[in-house]
Design a protein around this motif. Structure first.
Motif, mmCIF file in Angstrom:
data_model
loop_
_atom_site.group_PDB
_atom_site.id
_atom_site.type_symbol
_atom_site.label_atom_id
_atom_site.label_comp_id
_atom_site.label_asym_id
_atom_site.label_seq_id
_atom_site.Cartn_x
_atom_site.Cartn_y
_atom_site.Cartn_z
ATOM 1 N N HIS A 1 -7.311 -3.677 10.152
ATOM 2 C CA HIS A 1 -6.142 -3.340 10.966
ATOM 3 C C HIS A 1 -4.854 -3.806 10.282
ATOM 4 N N ASN A 2 -4.876 -5.017 9.718
ATOM 5 C CA ASN A 2 -3.689 -5.511 9.013
ATOM 6 C C ASN A 2 -3.410 -4.679 7.768
ATOM 7 N N ASP A 3 -4.447 -4.326 7.028
ATOM 8 C CA ASP A 3 -4.253 -3.454 5.856
ATOM 9 C C ASP A 3 -3.598 -2.142 6.278
ATOM 10 N N ASN A 4 -4.110 -1.570 7.365
ATOM 11 C CA ASN A 4 -3.566 -0.301 7.859
ATOM 12 C C ASN A 4 -2.149 -0.458 8.398
ATOM 13 N N PHE A 5 -1.852 -1.627 8.959
ATOM 14 C CA PHE A 5 -0.503 -1.903 9.464
ATOM 15 C C PHE A 5 0.519 -1.812 8.325
ATOM 16 N N PHE A 6 0.242 -2.463 7.211
ATOM 17 C CA PHE A 6 1.181 -2.422 6.092
ATOM 18 C C PHE A 6 1.255 -1.016 5.487
ATOM 19 N N THR B 1 8.313 -14.519 2.739
ATOM 20 C CA THR B 1 8.754 -13.406 1.893
ATOM 21 C C THR B 1 7.705 -13.116 0.825
ATOM 22 N N ASN B 2 7.211 -14.147 0.171
ATOM 23 C CA ASN B 2 6.180 -13.964 -0.859
ATOM 24 C C ASN B 2 4.913 -13.357 -0.271
ATOM 25 N N ASN B 3 4.512 -13.845 0.904
ATOM 26 C CA ASN B 3 3.320 -13.328 1.570
ATOM 27 C C ASN B 3 3.493 -11.852 1.936
ATOM 28 N N ASP B 4 4.649 -11.512 2.492
ATOM 29 C CA ASP B 4 4.884 -10.113 2.868
ATOM 30 C C ASP B 4 4.956 -9.208 1.647
ATOM 31 N N LYS B 5 5.580 -9.677 0.579
ATOM 32 C CA LYS B 5 5.625 -8.874 -0.643
ATOM 33 C C LYS B 5 4.206 -8.588 -1.155
ATOM 34 N N GLU B 6 3.328 -9.579 -1.083
ATOM 35 C CA GLU B 6 1.929 -9.379 -1.490
ATOM 36 C C GLU B 6 1.241 -8.345 -0.604
ATOM 37 N N ASN B 7 1.448 -8.462 0.711
ATOM 38 C CA ASN B 7 0.820 -7.516 1.638
ATOM 39 C C ASN B 7 1.334 -6.094 1.432
ATOM 40 N N PHE B 8 2.634 -5.952 1.222
ATOM 41 C CA PHE B 8 3.185 -4.626 0.950
ATOM 42 C C PHE B 8 2.690 -4.095 -0.387
ATOM 43 N N ALA B 9 2.585 -4.950 -1.400
ATOM 44 C CA ALA B 9 2.105 -4.525 -2.719
ATOM 45 C C ALA B 9 0.670 -3.981 -2.629
ATOM 46 N N LYS B 10 -0.169 -4.647 -1.828
ATOM 47 C CA LYS B 10 -1.545 -4.188 -1.632
ATOM 48 C C LYS B 10 -1.598 -2.798 -0.992
ATOM 49 N N ALA B 11 -0.637 -2.521 -0.112
ATOM 50 C CA ALA B 11 -0.627 -1.255 0.629
ATOM 51 C C ALA B 11 0.172 -0.156 -0.068
ATOM 52 N N ASN B 12 0.934 -0.528 -1.094
ATOM 53 C CA ASN B 12 1.873 0.396 -1.720
ATOM 54 C C ASN B 12 1.163 1.483 -2.514
#
Length: 189
Positions: A17-22, A51-62
């Motif tokens: 769900h978190n992966d899909n959220f990003f 910020t670092n955590n969110d950048k990682e999560n967005f990078a995974k989903a990008n």
């Protein structure tokens, strides 16, 4: 049109769900996208790690977009400009829901500022977008900004059913969104 994504929080938890959220937040963004990160619901000392955590999560989903991240300013005029320049506004949750609500309520044209954007709120971020919300941290039912004419609670479990019932009877009749852990809903208007 505005696409709102209401997430319950626990974005650090490993979950489909978190992966899909990003991924959902990135859908429909231009190839060069400006992302405004709003962390008012968290202690300022944690903003850099968030910020670092969110950048990682967005990078995974990008899927190949160039992402430009900006952390929200406490200066109201600068914050207004940051929202205007953003393609995605992401309000992350935390235990300081009241601080996030105060900061975002200073923008009396919030709905207009969100026009044409993707706006995402996780936990406290979802609360403040709602007309009414139940917060366990704050200990009751409160009014949000009312940007969305809904009632919301995050981190939903059956133990919260009495509060859901109470929230249904609070204020005007609006749809109630009890959102379970790591899940999200999309509202377009």
């Amino acid at each position: 049109m505005i696409k709102y994504i209401l997430h319950v929080g626990a974005t650090n938890m490993e979950s489909i769900h978190n992966d899909n959220f990003f991924k959902e937040m990135l859908k429909g963004l231009p190839s060069l996208a400006n992302i405004l990160l709003i962390y008012f619901a968290k202690d300022r000392k944690k903003w850099e790690s968030l910020t670092n955590n969110d950048k990682e999560n967005f990078a995974k989903a990008n899927d190949g977009k160039e992402l430009n991240f900006v952390v929200a300013s406490n200066n109201i005029d600068e914050l207004r400009q940051q929202i205007k320049s953003a393609d995605l506004v992401y309000m992350r949750g935390g235990s300081l829901t009241d601080v996030l609500l105060v900061e975002m309520s200073r923008l009396d044209d919030l709905q207009e500022l969100f026009d044409g954007k993707i706006v995402s709120g996780s936990s406290a971020g979802a609360y403040i977008l709602s007309k009414y919300f139940y917060s366990q941290d704050m200990g009751g039912i409160f009014e949000g900004t009312g940007v969305l004419p809904i009632k919301c609670t995050a981190h939903y479990t059956e133990k919260k059913d009495p509060f859901i019932k109470q929230m249904k009877n609070t204020g005007e009749e609006l749809e109630v969104y009890p959102i379970p852990e790591t899940e999200f809903v999309i509202i377009e208007k």
